[in-house]
Motif scaffolding. Sequence first.
Motif, PDB file in Angstrom:
ATOM      1  N   ALA B  88      26.322 -30.127 -35.357  1.00  0.00           N
ATOM      2  CA  ALA B  88      27.636 -30.273 -35.974  1.00  0.00           C
ATOM      3  C   ALA B  88      27.536 -30.561 -37.472  1.00  0.00           C
ATOM      4  N   ALA B  89      26.298 -30.561 -37.982  1.00  0.00           N
ATOM      5  CA  ALA B  89      26.109 -30.931 -39.392  1.00  0.00           C
ATOM      6  C   ALA B  89      26.894 -30.018 -40.330  1.00  0.00           C
ATOM      7  N   ALA B  90      26.925 -28.711 -40.004  1.00  0.00           N
ATOM      8  CA  ALA B  90      27.623 -27.780 -40.882  1.00  0.00           C
ATOM      9  C   ALA B  90      29.138 -27.938 -40.780  1.00  0.00           C
ATOM     10  N   THR B  91      29.586 -28.554 -39.669  1.00  0.00           N
ATOM     11  CA  THR B  91      31.025 -28.748 -39.470  1.00  0.00           C
ATOM     12  C   THR B  91      31.566 -29.814 -40.424  1.00  0.00           C
ATOM     13  N   VAL B  92      30.666 -30.693 -40.866  1.00  0.00           N
ATOM     14  CA  VAL B  92      31.078 -31.798 -41.737  1.00  0.00           C
ATOM     15  C   VAL B  92      31.814 -31.281 -42.973  1.00  0.00           C
ATOM     16  N   VAL B  93      31.255 -30.260 -43.584  1.00  0.00           N
ATOM     17  CA  VAL B  93      31.738 -29.801 -44.891  1.00  0.00           C
ATOM     18  C   VAL B  93      33.250 -29.592 -44.881  1.00  0.00           C
ATOM     19  N   ASP B  94      33.705 -28.681 -44.027  1.00  0.00           N
ATOM     20  CA  ASP B  94      35.135 -28.399 -44.031  1.00  0.00           C
ATOM     21  C   ASP B  94      35.918 -29.269 -43.058  1.00  0.00           C
ATOM     22  N   GLY B  95      35.260 -29.681 -41.953  1.00  0.00           N
ATOM     23  CA  GLY B  95      35.945 -30.522 -40.980  1.00  0.00           C
ATOM     24  C   GLY B  95      36.380 -31.841 -41.605  1.00  0.00           C
ATOM     25  N   TYR B  96      35.454 -32.474 -42.324  1.00  0.00           N
ATOM     26  CA  TYR B  96      35.769 -33.760 -42.940  1.00  0.00           C
ATOM     27  C   TYR B  96      36.797 -33.577 -44.056  1.00  0.00           C
ATOM     28  N   SER B 246      43.255 -15.272 -36.086  1.00  0.00           N
ATOM     29  CA  SER B 246      42.919 -15.247 -37.511  1.00  0.00           C
ATOM     30  C   SER B 246      41.515 -15.801 -37.766  1.00  0.00           C
ATOM     31  N   LEU B 247      40.961 -16.486 -36.760  1.00  0.00           N
ATOM     32  CA  LEU B 247      39.602 -17.025 -36.902  1.00  0.00           C
ATOM     33  C   LEU B 247      38.571 -16.119 -36.240  1.00  0.00           C
ATOM     34  N   ARG B 248      39.013 -14.898 -35.855  1.00  0.00           N
ATOM     35  CA  ARG B 248      38.141 -14.047 -35.033  1.00  0.00           C
ATOM     36  C   ARG B 248      36.832 -13.703 -35.730  1.00  0.00           C
ATOM     37  N   VAL B 249      36.879 -13.453 -37.033  1.00  0.00           N
ATOM     38  CA  VAL B 249      35.657 -13.079 -37.748  1.00  0.00           C
ATOM     39  C   VAL B 249      34.659 -14.232 -37.729  1.00  0.00           C
ATOM     40  N   ALA B 250      35.151 -15.432 -38.071  1.00  0.00           N
ATOM     41  CA  ALA B 250      34.280 -16.613 -38.088  1.00  0.00           C
ATOM     42  C   ALA B 250      33.716 -16.881 -36.694  1.00  0.00           C
ATOM     43  N   THR B 251      34.565 -16.723 -35.666  1.00  0.00           N
ATOM     44  CA  THR B 251      34.125 -16.965 -34.294  1.00  0.00           C
ATOM     45  C   THR B 251      33.052 -15.962 -33.877  1.00  0.00           C
ATOM     46  N   LEU B 252      33.293 -14.704 -34.236  1.00  0.00           N
ATOM     47  CA  LEU B 252      32.334 -13.657 -33.894  1.00  0.00           C
ATOM     48  C   LEU B 252      30.988 -13.910 -34.574  1.00  0.00           C
ATOM     49  N   ILE B 253      31.050 -14.303 -35.839  1.00  0.00           N
ATOM     50  CA  ILE B 253      29.820 -14.629 -36.576  1.00  0.00           C
ATOM     51  C   ILE B 253      29.096 -15.779 -35.894  1.00  0.00           C
ATOM     52  N   GLY B 254      29.880 -16.784 -35.456  1.00  0.00           N
ATOM     53  CA  GLY B 254      29.292 -17.908 -34.736  1.00  0.00           C
ATOM     54  C   GLY B 254      28.599 -17.452 -33.464  1.00  0.00           C
ATOM     55  N   ALA B 272      21.611 -22.370 -36.653  1.00  0.00           N
ATOM     56  CA  ALA B 272      22.640 -21.376 -36.333  1.00  0.00           C
ATOM     57  C   ALA B 272      23.963 -21.762 -36.963  1.00  0.00           C
ATOM     58  N   SER B 273      24.328 -23.060 -36.900  1.00  0.00           N
ATOM     59  CA  SER B 273      25.611 -23.457 -37.471  1.00  0.00           C
ATOM     60  C   SER B 273      25.622 -23.247 -38.979  1.00  0.00           C
ATOM     61  N   PHE B 274      24.493 -23.508 -39.616  1.00  0.00           N
ATOM     62  CA  PHE B 274      24.469 -23.336 -41.070  1.00  0.00           C
ATOM     63  C   PHE B 274      24.525 -21.865 -41.461  1.00  0.00           C
ATOM     64  N   ILE B 275      23.752 -21.039 -40.754  1.00  0.00           N
ATOM     65  CA  ILE B 275      23.816 -19.607 -41.069  1.00  0.00           C
ATOM     66  C   ILE B 275      25.220 -19.103 -40.796  1.00  0.00           C
ATOM     67  N   ALA B 276      25.778 -19.506 -39.647  1.00  0.00           N
ATOM     68  CA  ALA B 276      27.126 -19.047 -39.297  1.00  0.00           C
ATOM     69  C   ALA B 276      28.126 -19.479 -40.363  1.00  0.00           C
ATOM     70  N   TYR B 277      27.972 -20.713 -40.838  1.00  0.00           N
ATOM     71  CA  TYR B 277      28.871 -21.209 -41.879  1.00  0.00           C
ATOM     72  C   TYR B 277      28.753 -20.354 -43.139  1.00  0.00           C
ATOM     73  N   ASN B 278      27.519 -20.126 -43.571  1.00  0.00           N
ATOM     74  CA  ASN B 278      27.303 -19.342 -44.797  1.00  0.00           C
ATOM     75  C   ASN B 278      27.817 -17.916 -44.650  1.00  0.00           C
ATOM     76  N   ALA B 299      35.345 -23.285 -37.469  1.00  0.00           N
ATOM     77  CA  ALA B 299      35.219 -22.377 -36.329  1.00  0.00           C
ATOM     78  C   ALA B 299      33.815 -21.779 -36.221  1.00  0.00           C
ATOM     79  N   ALA B 300      33.274 -21.316 -37.356  1.00  0.00           N
ATOM     80  CA  ALA B 300      31.982 -20.617 -37.301  1.00  0.00           C
ATOM     81  C   ALA B 300      30.860 -21.509 -36.762  1.00  0.00           C
ATOM     82  N   PRO B 301      30.613 -22.695 -37.365  1.00  0.00           N
ATOM     83  CA  PRO B 301      29.510 -23.511 -36.831  1.00  0.00           C
ATOM     84  C   PRO B 301      29.787 -24.037 -35.429  1.00  0.00           C
ATOM     85  N   GLU B 302      31.052 -24.350 -35.125  1.00  0.00           N
ATOM     86  CA  GLU B 302      31.344 -24.899 -33.797  1.00  0.00           C
ATOM     87  C   GLU B 302      31.211 -23.844 -32.709  1.00  0.00           C
TER      88      GLU B 302
END
Lengths: 150, 505
Positions: B88-96, B246-254, B272-278, B299-302
């Motif tokens: 969940a480390a990559a989730t911090v950036v935008d989640g927080y 609207s999150l389909r692209v991020a989800t698919l990348i995840g 994986a979460s970091f690559i997905a985020y980037n 959405a992407a990292p999660e």
Amino acid sequence: MRRADLVAGVLLLALAGVYLQQSLGIERGFASDRLGPAFFPQLLGATLAVLAGALVVRAVLKRSDPTPLPPARVGLLWAVVGLLVGYAVVMPYVGFLLATPPLLAAVTVALGLRQPLLVVAPALGITLVLYAVFGRLLGVLFPRGPLGGW
Amino acid sequence: MLERFALGAQVAFHPTALLMTLVGVAWGIVGGALPGISGSIAMALLLPLTFGMDPAVALMMLAGVYVGAMYGGSITAILISTPGTPGAAATVVDGYELHRRGQSGKALGVSLVTGTIGGVVGVFILVGMAVPLSKIALAFGPPEYFALGVFGLALISSFVGRDLVKGLVSALLGLILATIGIDPFAGTPRFAFGNVDLLSGVAAPAGMIGLFAVSEILHQIAEGGDWERIRGRYSTQLPSLREIWSLRVATLIGIVFGTIEGLLPGGGGAIASFIAYNEAKRWSKRPEEFGRGSLEGVAAPETANNVVTATALIPLLTFGIPGSNSAAILLTAMMLHGVQPGPALFDRTPHIVYGLFVGLLVANVMMLVLGYLALRPSIAIVNVRRPLLLSGILGLVLVGAYSINNRMFEVWIVLVTGLVGYAMRRYGYNVLAMVLGLVLGFMVEANLRRSLLISLGDPWVFFTRPISAVLLALALATFVSPILRRVREERRAAHAEGVARPAAG
């Protein structure tokens, strides 16, 4: 930040030095590979030395980030760290149940909560919950101290 | 195939199995949410409970913890900027960031729903691709694993920010920490200073508790702003179907990167979460929102880390290779129950494999329901007075560290790495880079040496093997491109300044 970078650079150089020096003493053991057990650490140590040198040079040439550090309650930080270290030293002898409530209460007070009930009750409650869940339910073997079989 | 699923459903829907999976998921959410207790620690703590169970039920329960922890981890990532699990480390950036803007409920809702989507899709990928993709993994030798580790380390340049030197120093500190203990190859002690505890190495879970959780607590103690209660009521906001679309692209990348990471043993969800985020940022129509509270950035990292809960089982079940701490614990559980992973597992004990497949689907549905119900309590936890919350978390961290091996050594590791992590944070170093170094160090070194042993010392082995060559080329591109971009930006800024100066002078 510049002074911190200089200090960090020097400390890291020292660390790299000690690390490299220690890596010289690694025995080859039964390693049949060409690189051996010392190669990777020496590669890491040398790289760290170069980067630490870069930190020092940057700081001396005044090219590091000049942004001042945010203010910090250093005294409070060290007080809490001191409590934690004290706990880690004492807990094996005193036992989990006797050592933990005072630690939690002390940390709570240090962080600024002063109402006795709000300090003592959660300290006891958290300890008992942790003990019940980890000690009883999950079978963690805590140091018992003078309370013995409890 | 179908009758095997019927068999699996029979196992997974047995009342005991359902109950244990439910307990596992609930514990996973709570454990994942509690800072310092990562998914693997939550699983490890539960491991003793599973000794007496049927192997299929035991695995379902542990897999349930894994699944639940991925969502739980995002709760703390979003609410207190501490990833409860490395994934969940990559989730911090935008989640927080969303939390700070008063959109905690929305961030949690997106994490929960995209996580469930990821988890469910992950199970189908697990079932559908286990056999064919495992044949590719069969072609993976030490050079490929080495290249994979290098690729993971190369990612560091993309997230350390402006100061690359400090980022690299951070990673090196992690790599150096990983060399303490028994040499992976020759069995000789390294940097143990004659200390028996150091011989067994610096346990990654303890290091992670210290570097992520304790450093965050110390940071809050020393620099945390107000100690007021968080005011206002938050409510769960599950995203609408339109928002999910609207999150389909991020989800698919995840899904894509979660699948890849699950297949290739590596960092266990964090990479994986970091690559997905980037990648989600790169493909997004609104990349400028990333870092400022983007739902896609959650959405992407999660999605990725929940996909990993299923796909990490592919190398584990087919080859017995644990791709992460959590998978290693599952492997431990399998061995405790005398279940041998490998192709024979599928043929001889289909009730275990297919019970686990169906159980994973059940666990994901349970996560959706429990996660929804647990949202309010989780927000209530954040609203506990900070001094109490912090002392409570400290108590939990100390107990958690102690419980890793029933000894004080990990408690000391946690305290030392916590202080180091706080100092690193304060002076512009990168804790995450250090953790990546700590996690990947062993993999990189062991496979580097193994590769050269196989190639009789010829270093070209990494470039003549196609998969390894491609991975290394990707690593180089990943490492260099953020640096080039930064240099270009600085040159442009300097140029603008140069143009402005003559006019001023």
